[in-house]
Write an enzyme that holds these catalytic residues in place. Structure first.
Site, short mmCIF file in Angstrom:
data_model
loop_
_atom_site.label_atom_id
_atom_site.label_comp_id
_atom_site.label_asym_id
_atom_site.label_seq_id
_atom_site.Cartn_x
_atom_site.Cartn_y
_atom_site.Cartn_z
N ASP A 180 4.33 0.17 4.96
CA ASP A 180 4.67 -1.03 4.21
C ASP A 180 4.98 -2.17 5.19
O ASP A 180 4.25 -2.36 6.16
CB ASP A 180 5.84 -0.71 3.26
CG ASP A 180 6.09 -1.78 2.22
OD1 ASP A 180 5.44 -1.74 1.16
OD2 ASP A 180 6.93 -2.67 2.46
N ASP A 223 -1.61 5.87 -3.57
CA ASP A 223 -0.85 4.62 -3.48
C ASP A 223 -1.66 3.49 -4.13
O ASP A 223 -2.72 3.11 -3.61
CB ASP A 223 -0.54 4.28 -2.03
CG ASP A 223 0.24 2.98 -1.90
OD1 ASP A 223 0.81 2.53 -2.90
OD2 ASP A 223 0.27 2.41 -0.80
N HIS A 229 3.35 5.52 -2.79
CA HIS A 229 3.56 4.47 -1.79
C HIS A 229 4.60 4.87 -0.75
O HIS A 229 4.38 4.73 0.46
CB HIS A 229 3.97 3.17 -2.46
CG HIS A 229 4.09 2.02 -1.51
ND1 HIS A 229 3.02 1.50 -0.81
CD2 HIS A 229 5.18 1.31 -1.12
CE1 HIS A 229 3.42 0.51 -0.05
NE2 HIS A 229 4.73 0.37 -0.20
#
Length: 306
Positions: free
Chosen positions: A123, A249, A278
């Site tokens: 991320d 994801d 995710h």
């Protein structure tokens, strides 16, 4: 710049989090002093494995990975980005910029004298971590990227569009709920509470609110030029560069392809697909630890300073 600091008692007794806090001073653009928190576990003479979290989590995301790697004899370092975890939190949303985050973490990296690093980033840990690699390629021995990217204004996924809209319009940002929704498994009440711990109220969440709008998904976004320059460095990075994206994801699905195509270090390594959503650290921590353990073992032996 006004800065908020989460009270220490918010972090007492968290599930599976026995790690002592460490702090490094950094400074805002106006000279305001802040501190960045990190954990540093395992033998200090070992090659550091740097674990970088994203939005809206903190180093707690890596708790099982840290424990596994330390048992395997590794040194593991996991920082909290500014605005998250035990790190300080500027009070105004406009205090947060992409380049500001990069500068803070560059200062943190240099102040902690980290070299020969094996990076795992996910991320925003990738959006910032890969900028560190581009700034200091000589400091990194290998990189693993998971569910992340280094965007240069070329668009967004439907999953990211939904997250952007929710993050900007929800009257309250339910951090533990978000982490639970981004994992394939259900988090326990104690785990959700640990993700809520850094944020006593909505005032502490300005960094979490700001991150989604900072992702450079249009040519007009700030940091497009800086990310393009970072890609030029990554396109010469020939040390091991592994993709370990998840299989479910909705936000970053397919994002591994660009790294495999453009980074020289990604061409002669074994990539993997992890099972989970995710927040893959919640779904496949053992697999992440095993991947990093094997990667470190494959690298040339570390030369220790005299």
């Amino acid at each position: 710049m006004d800065v908020l600091r989460t009270p220490d008692e918010r972090f007492e007794g968290l599930a599976d989090w026995p790690y002592a806090p460490r702090y490094t001073p950094v400074f805002g653009a106006d000279g305001t002093a802040m501190r960045i928190h990190h954990v540093d576990e395992g033998p200090k003479d070992r090659r550091p494995i740097l674990l970088m979290h994203g939005e809206p989590s903190w180093a707690y995301l890596y708790r099982h990975v840290i424990a596994d790697l330390v048992k395997r004899g590794h040194r593991v370092i996991a920082p909290d980005l500014v605005g998250f975890g035990r790190s300080d939190k500027p009070a105004l949303r406009t205090d947060y910029t992409y380049e500001g985050h990069v500068t803070w973490m560059k200062d943190w990296l240099v102040r902690n004298e980290l070299t020969d690093i094996v990076l795992f980033c996910q991320d925003w840990g990738g959006l910032i971590g890969l900028r560190l690699v581009a700034a200091f390629p000589e400091r990194f021995a290998a990189v693993v990227v998971s569910n992340t990217g280094l965007p240069v204004g070329a668009g967004k996924s439907e999953g990211f569009e939904a997250w952007l809209n929710f993050s900007q319009n929800a009257p309250e940002l339910p951090i533990g709920f978000i982490l639970n929704g981004g994992a394939a498994r259900d988090l326990s009440d104690a785990e959700r509470a640990a993700y809520d711990a850094p944020f006593p109220d909505e005032r502490f969440k300005e960094g979490a609110r700001r991150f989604p709008v900072l992702v450079p998904i249009t040519p007009e976004h700030a940091s497009v030029a800086e990310n393009k320059a970072a890609w030029q460095v990554l396109e010469r990075f020939n040390k091991p560069f592994i993709t370990a994206f998840s299989d479910a994801d909705p936000i970053t699905r397919g994002g591994e392809a660009v790294f495999q195509a453009r980074v020289p270090g990604a061409r002669n390594v074994a990539h993997t697909t992890l099972k989970g959503s995710h927040f893959i650290q919640e779904d496949s921590p053992g697999e992440i630890a095993a991947l990093l353990d094997g990667l470190v073992a494959s690298l040339p032996q570390r030369e220790l300073a005299e």
